[in-house]
Design a protein around this motif. Sequence first.
Motif, PDB file in Angstrom:
ATOM      1  N   LEU A  70       1.850  -9.316  15.569  1.00  0.00           N
ATOM      2  CA  LEU A  70       0.645 -10.389  15.730  1.00  0.00           C
ATOM      3  C   LEU A  70       0.724 -10.983  17.184  1.00  0.00           C
ATOM      4  N   ALA A  71       1.941 -11.278  17.826  1.00  0.00           N
ATOM      5  CA  ALA A  71       2.018 -11.726  18.982  1.00  0.00           C
ATOM      6  C   ALA A  71       1.640 -10.611  20.212  1.00  0.00           C
ATOM      7  N   PRO A  75      -2.161  -6.982  20.544  1.00  0.00           N
ATOM      8  CA  PRO A  75      -2.756  -7.061  21.974  1.00  0.00           C
ATOM      9  C   PRO A  75      -2.621  -6.159  22.980  1.00  0.00           C
TER      10      PRO A  75
ATOM     11  N   HIS B  20      -9.138 -12.510  21.381  1.00  0.00           N
ATOM     12  CA  HIS B  20      -8.560 -12.505  22.677  1.00  0.00           C
ATOM     13  C   HIS B  20      -8.283 -11.204  23.088  1.00  0.00           C
ATOM     14  N   THR B  21      -8.567 -10.064  22.096  1.00  0.00           N
ATOM     15  CA  THR B  21      -8.450  -8.616  22.672  1.00  0.00           C
ATOM     16  C   THR B  21      -9.481  -8.073  23.080  1.00  0.00           C
ATOM     17  N   ARG B  85      -2.510 -17.390  25.516  1.00  0.00           N
ATOM     18  CA  ARG B  85      -1.904 -17.139  24.293  1.00  0.00           C
ATOM     19  C   ARG B  85      -0.458 -16.694  24.298  1.00  0.00           C
ATOM     20  N   ALA B  90       1.872 -18.060  21.050  1.00  0.00           N
ATOM     21  CA  ALA B  90       0.952 -18.031  20.128  1.00  0.00           C
ATOM     22  C   ALA B  90       0.705 -16.805  19.455  1.00  0.00           C
ATOM     23  N   ARG B  91       0.565 -16.634  18.138  1.00  0.00           N
ATOM     24  CA  ARG B  91       0.105 -15.678  17.417  1.00  0.00           C
ATOM     25  C   ARG B  91      -1.039 -15.663  16.632  1.00  0.00           C
ATOM     26  N   VAL B  93      -5.246 -16.472  16.032  1.00  0.00           N
ATOM     27  CA  VAL B  93      -6.491 -15.724  16.755  1.00  0.00           C
ATOM     28  C   VAL B  93      -7.292 -16.583  17.750  1.00  0.00           C
TER      29      VAL B  93
END
Lengths: 150, 168
Positions: A70-71, A75, B20-21, B85, B90-91, B93
Amino acid sequence: MTEHGARLCWDGHRLEVGEASVGRCFFADARCFHGARVTPAWAHVCALPDEAARMPFDQPEVQQVRRDALAWWIPLLGDALVCLSTLALDEVHYGGAVTVARRADAFTDDPFARLFGGTIVETDLFAAVDPPPGPVLERYAGAPWPGGRF
Amino acid sequence: MTEFPLDPGARFPDLDLPDHTGRLRRLSDVAGGDPVALICSRGWWCPKEQRYLRELTAVQDEFEVAYARIVVVSIDAPEVQSSFRAGLGARFVFLSDSERRWLDRLGLLEHTDTTHRPYRPMGFTLFPDLTIHAVYPGYWYWGRATMEELRADMRTISRAIRDAWEPG
């Protein structure tokens, strides 16, 4: 498909879906097999054919690898990500994970490879699934993360 | 003016924004059947936001095992949010309204900051269907939801929606 997800089998070289599959079989998030299949795509299978390669889902390292996913893992993959799923063996045991991407060179930092080593195979089995916003644990015993909802 | 009443009992709009992606997300999909703490944030530059989001990051472990969500909305671009983030650890959204598509519709423009034109630092706790449980105006920092208030709201919402809350 069962309440535990979709049956996905791995013999160390090939991935197959369904009841007639050979190799070691797991349950994966069923959403990964719904909808249009993504091609070209590559799967990073962080699981071993050896039946002894298993650990309880509740082990801290299985929690942590999902936090890492998730972190930064999701991404980092960005638009290359197709889907990912843990591979459940039963209501207790984690057997590995599979991450599917649109590039074969995307898997260098896969955190799931910390638990069981990874193998990259080209695949046309998987559909795109939005990445999970959480949680870090499976919702029902044996339901492969991140699938399902209450 | 707002197109939407943002009061307890009203339905929060189903925001459609890049995360964020850069991937387009719907708030209802991010909720995924779970309660949500939706935090409107001025942006990465604001010292109050930096402090508050560290608080949220500290409590994310609880949200992650309690089947609840933290979602942050700001006017920062996705790549800026992604960096912020990562710096926070942070994990959860982040949703980017860098084009301010929802800002005016929600009536949440921070009028005092004419440089950035960001969101007001409001917080909302939501049921999974995006019905608003509580609203936190956010000004003067003390107007923000404390972590204890978020815990209490998540408890109230979970009690209302989860089967087998009570033993037996």
